[in-house]
Scaffold this active site. Structure first.
Site, PDB file in Angstrom:
ATOM      1  N   ARG A 166      -6.692  10.217  -0.100  1.00 25.11           N
ATOM      2  CA  ARG A 166      -6.512  10.675  -1.485  1.00 25.11           C
ATOM      3  C   ARG A 166      -7.847  10.728  -2.217  1.00 25.11           C
ATOM      4  NH1 ARG A 166      -3.217   6.442  -3.518  1.00 25.11           N
ATOM      5  NH2 ARG A 166      -3.396   5.489  -1.469  1.00 25.11           N
ATOM      6  N   HIS A 173       0.876  -1.172   0.000  1.00 29.50           N
ATOM      7  CA  HIS A 173       0.000   0.000   0.000  1.00 29.50           C
ATOM      8  C   HIS A 173       0.912   1.220   0.000  1.00 29.50           C
ATOM      9  CE1 HIS A 173      -3.024   2.889   1.199  1.00 29.50           C
ATOM     10  NE2 HIS A 173      -3.959   1.976   1.101  1.00 29.50           N
TER      11      HIS A 173
END
Ligand code: FAD
Length: 639
Positions: free
Chosen positions: A272, A252
C-alpha cells in the site's frame, strides 16, 4: 540423567531477535560477560521476517521530517495511550540507531543522491522507513550478527576464546526465571532446556533481559511463527513483574487468506505504501468510507486527491489505504461481513494496475515470490486476496523508559515483549526502530544495574539454596508431561486455545463473548495440568509445545481479562458493545499481575504528556482524545 549444565554470566539475554542482539551488544560493550539464549536457530526470529522497514526520522526523502513529527505520528497511531517518554526516546534515537547499523555494514536501499532511502507507511506523515526491498529484517539481523561476530573475534584475540565474554546458546528454551524470595527479591538466574537433546541448563546471573517477542501463536490466524508463544510475557508474570496494555493486539489488515495452508502469512504494508489499493467485490475503493473523524483532516476525500499524493505530497492529502492498521483491519472486516468480500473471504489488494510489472518485481520481490509460490498468483498481473491477521502485541512488560528495567530487580525487557511504547496501536516500521533503541537501552540498563550491585563484576552471591531449589522444582514440572501416560494432547489444547482467542477475543470483541473465552481458558488451564507428550527428551516437539502451552494460556488470560475490563474501543481493542473511544479511559493503563497462577488487574494512570509535547498538536485535535481538564489552558482538574 537429569543432570543440569550450569553457567555463570553477568547478563543473560533471552531472545536473539533484534532486541536481544542489540541488548547483548550493548552489555558486552560495557564489559559484561553476556549470554544470548534463543529457542530457535541463531538468526531465526521475527525480526528476520520483517519486510517493510525501520521507521526513523532521518529526513532523507522529505526534509520536513523530524523526531517531533515522528513522535506526533506515534502518539496519533497509539491513540495517545503511549508512554510519552518511550515515544520521545524512540523518535529521538531511532535515526542514530539506523546510522549505526549502516556504520556496522548494513546496506539500505538508496536515494538518487546516495542517502538511505525512506518509504511511506501507514500513519507516518513523511516517507520514513529505511528499508532493503521488502527484506529489511534480514539485513538488520545479518548486521547485528556480524557485529556480534566482530566482538567475539576481538575476544578471541584477547583471551584466546571467542566465547569469553559473549556466547550464543541457540535452540535453548528458557522455562523459568529464578528470583530470591520476598517483595524486594532480585533475579538470580534463568532455567531452561536444550531443544536438541532435552538437557537442562541453568544460567546464574544477576541481570536477565527478556527479548522474546510476542504472543501471536495464541491466535488461529496469525503472521507469527512457532516461537511466538508469549514465553517472555509469562516468565515476567511468574517472576512477579507486571504486564500493561495486554488488551491491545494488532491485527494486520493484510494477511494471505488463500490457500488455507498459508492463511495469515503477512502481506507487507509496503504494497500500500508503494501505491497498492484495496477494493471490494464491487470494485469499490472502500477505504474512503472508513476515515474516522479523528483523522479526517489528514486523509484524501477523492481518488484523484489520493493518487496525487504519491508524487506531490505537499499539495495532496494521504490515501485512506494508509490509515493506521487498526482502522484498515476493521474496515476490511466490515466489508467482508457485509457481503462485499473476495471469493475466499478477504478483499482485493491490487498493485498490478498501479505500477509497471518491472517496478513491482524490484520493490516487492518477496511478495511477488510469496504469492507465486504459495498461491499461484502473479501480483504483477492480478490482485491479491487479503484479510486481517494477528500480527503484534502492543502489551508487554511494564518497564522504565530510560533503563528498560521492570518492577523486579534485575529483570529487564525490550522489543515486542515490552509494553508502553506503542500505546493502543503500533505504527508499521516502529517495531524495528523500537527494538534497536530499547534493546540498546536494556543492555546499558542491565550493565549499570550489575555495576551498582556492589563489586562491579556481578558476582554478588544469591541467597543460599534458592537456585538449587528452583532448579529442582522446574526439572520436575518440566518432566511431568513425559511421564504422564494417559493425558491431554498438547496439540488439541493449542488448537482449542487458538479458536477461542480468534473467535471470542479477536478483532471485534463483545463483553459476553470475552466472558465465555475466560471460562474456556479456565477449563483449558485445568486440562493443561495433565498434558501428555510421550517420547523422550530428544527433539520432542510435543513436549516443547507442552512446556509452552501454560505460557500461552496465562498470557491469553491477561489479554481476555483486560479486554473485558476496558469498556471502550481504542486502537487494537474494539468492543462492539462500547464502540466509542473514551477520554476517561485514555488516562488508564490496565496492569496485569499473576497471583496464585491467575491474572489480577490493576488500573494505573498513564504518564502525563509534557506540555512542550502537547504543543506539537492543535488544541482541536487534542480535544478528540483528552478530557477538558487535561487540555492545555483547560480547566484545572478540580475546577
Ligand atoms: P523476535 O525478533 O521475534 O525475537 C524473539 C527471540 O526470542 C527469538 O530468538 C526466539 O527464539 C526467542 N525466544 C522466544 N521465547 C524464548 C524462550 N522461552 N527461550 C529462549 N528464547 C526464546 N516491524 C517493523 O517495524 N517493520 C516491519 O517491516 C515489520 N514486518 C514484519 C513482518 C512479519 C512477517 C512479522 C511477523 C513482523 C513484522 N514486524 C515488523 C514486527 C517485528 O518484526 C517484530 O515485532 C520484531 O522483530 C520483534 O523483535 P524482538 O527482538 O522483540 O523479537
Amino acid at each position: 540423567e537429569n543432570g543440569i549444565t550450569r553457567y555463570d554470566y553477568d547478563v543473560v539475554v533471552i531472545g536473539a531477535g533484534g532486541a536481544g542482539l542489540r541488548a547483548a551488544i550493548a552489555a558486552r560493550e560495557q564489559g559484561k560477560r553476556t549470554a544470548i539464549i534463543s529457542k530457535s536457530l541463531f538468526g531465526k526470529a521475527h525480526t528476520v521476517m520483517a519486510e517493510g522497514g525501520a521507521a526513523a526520522a532521518l529526513g532523507n526523502t522529505n526534509e520536513a521530517d523530524s523526531w517531533k513529527v515522528h513522535f506526533r505520528d506515534t502518539l496519533r497511531g497509539g491513540k495517545f495511550l503511549n508512554d510519552p517518554r518511550m515515544a520521545e526516546l524512540h523518535a529521538k534515537e531511532a535515526p542514530e540507531r539506523i546510522l549505526e547499523l549502516e556504520y556496522w555494514g548494513a546496506l539500505f536501499d538508496r536515494t538518487a543522491d546516495g542517502r538511505i532511502s525512506q518509504r511511506n507507511f501507514g500513519g507516518h506523515e513523511y516517507p520514513r522507513l529505511a528499508h532493503v526491498g521488502d527484506r529489511t529484517g534480514l539485513e538488520l539481523i545479518r548486521t547485528l550478527q556480524q557485529r556480534i561476530v566482530a566482538l567475539q573475534q576481538a575476544d578471541a584475540a584477547e583471551y584466546g576464546d571467542p566465547d569469553a565474554r559473549l556466547r550464543v546458546f541457540a535452540e535453548t528454551a528458557v522455562t523459568s526465571l529464578i528470583r530470591e524470595d520476598g517483595d524486594a527479591g532480585r533475579i538470580v538466574g534463568a532455567f531452561g532446556y536444550r531443544r536438541v537433546d532435552g538437557g537442562f541448563v541453568l544460567f546464574e546471573a544477576p541481570a536477565v533481559i527478556l527479548a522474546t517477542g510476542g504472543i501471536g501463536k495464541a491466535f488461529r490466524t496469525t503472521s507469527n511463527s512457532w516461537e511466538y508463544t508469549g514465553d517472555g510475557h509469562a516468565l515476567a508474570l511468574r517472576a512477579g513483574a507486571s504486564l500493561i496494555n495486554m488488551e491491545f493486539v494488532q491485527f494486520h489488515p493484510t494477511g494471505m487468506v488463500w490457500p488455507p495452508s498459508v492463511k495469515g502469512i503477512l502481506v507487507t504494508e509496503s504494497v500500500r505504501g508503494d501505491g497498492g489499493v484495496l477494493r471490494n467485490s464491487k470494485g469499490e475503493r472502500f477505504m474512503f468510507d472508513y476515515v474516522p473523524d479523528v483523522f479526517r483532516s489528514q486523509y484524501a476525500e477523492t481518488e484523484a486527491e489520493a493518487d496525487g499524493w504519491y508524487d506531490d505530497p505537499a499539495h495532496h492529502r494521504r490515501p485512506p489505504e494508509l490509515l493506521p492498521r487498526d482502522e484498515v483491519a476493521r474496515a476490511i472486516n466490515s466489508e467482508v461481513k457485509e457481503g462485499r468480500g473476495s471469493p475466499h473471504g478477504g478483499v482485493f489488494l491490487d498493485v498490478s494496475s498501479r505500477l509497471p510489472a518491472e517496478e513491482i518485481r524490484r520493490r516487492l520481490p518477496s511478495m511477488h515470490h510469496q504469492f507465486k509460490e504459495l498461491a499461484d498468483v502473479d501480483i504483477t498481473a492480478e490482485p491479491m486476496e487479503v484479510g486481517p491477521t494477528c500480527h503484534y502485541v502492543m502489551g508487554g512488560v511494564r518497564v522504565d523508559a530510560d533503563t528498560a528495567a521492570s518492577d523486579v530487580p534485575g529483570l529487564f525487557a525490550a522489543g515486542e515483549v515490552a509494553g508502553g511504547m506503542h500505546g493502543s496501536n503500533r505504527l508499521g516500521g516502529n517495531s524495528l526502530s523500537d527494538l534497536l533503541v530499547f534493546g540498546r537501552r536494556a543492555g546499558l540498563g542491565a550493565a549499570a544495574y550489575v555495576d551498582a550491585l556492589g563489586d562491579g563484576t556481578g558476582s554478588a552471591e544469591p541467597e543460599s539454596g534458592v537456585v538449587d531449589r528452583a532448579a529442582a522444582e522446574t526439572v520436575s514440572s518440566s518432566l511431568a508431561p513425559l511421564k504422564q501416560g494417559e493425558g491431554e494432547n498438547p496439540y488439541t489444547i493449542h488448537s482449542e486455545l487458538q479458536d477461542t482467542m480468534n473467535d471470542l477475543v479477536g478483532i471485534i470483541r463483545k463483553g459476553p463473548e470475552v466472558e465465555q473465552a475466560l471460562e474456556r481458558l479456565k477449563e483449558l488451564s485445568e486440562r493443561v495440568e495433565v498434558l501428555s507428550a510421550p517420547g523422550d527428551r530428544v527433539y520432542n516437539p510435543g513436549w516443547h509445545l507442552a512446556l509452552a502451552l501454560p505460557n500461552m494460556l496465562l498470557v491469553s488470560e491477561a489479554v481476555a481479562r483486560a479486554a473485558l475490563e476496558r469498556t471502550e474501543s481504542r486502537g487494537g481493542h474494539t468492543r462492539d458493545d462500547y464502540p466509542e473511544m473514551s477520554a476517561e479511559w485514555r488516562k488508564v493503563n490496565l496492569s496485569a499481575r499473576a497471583v496464585d497462577g491467575r491474572i489480577e488487574l490493576e488500573r494505573r494512570p498513564v504518564a502525563d504528556i509534557p506540555e512542550e509535547m502537547l504543543a506539537l498538536f492543535d488544541r482541536d485535535e487534542l480535544a478528540k482524545y483528552l478530557t477538558e481538564a487535561e487540555l492545555p489552558g483547560g480547566r484545572s482538574a478540580d475546577g
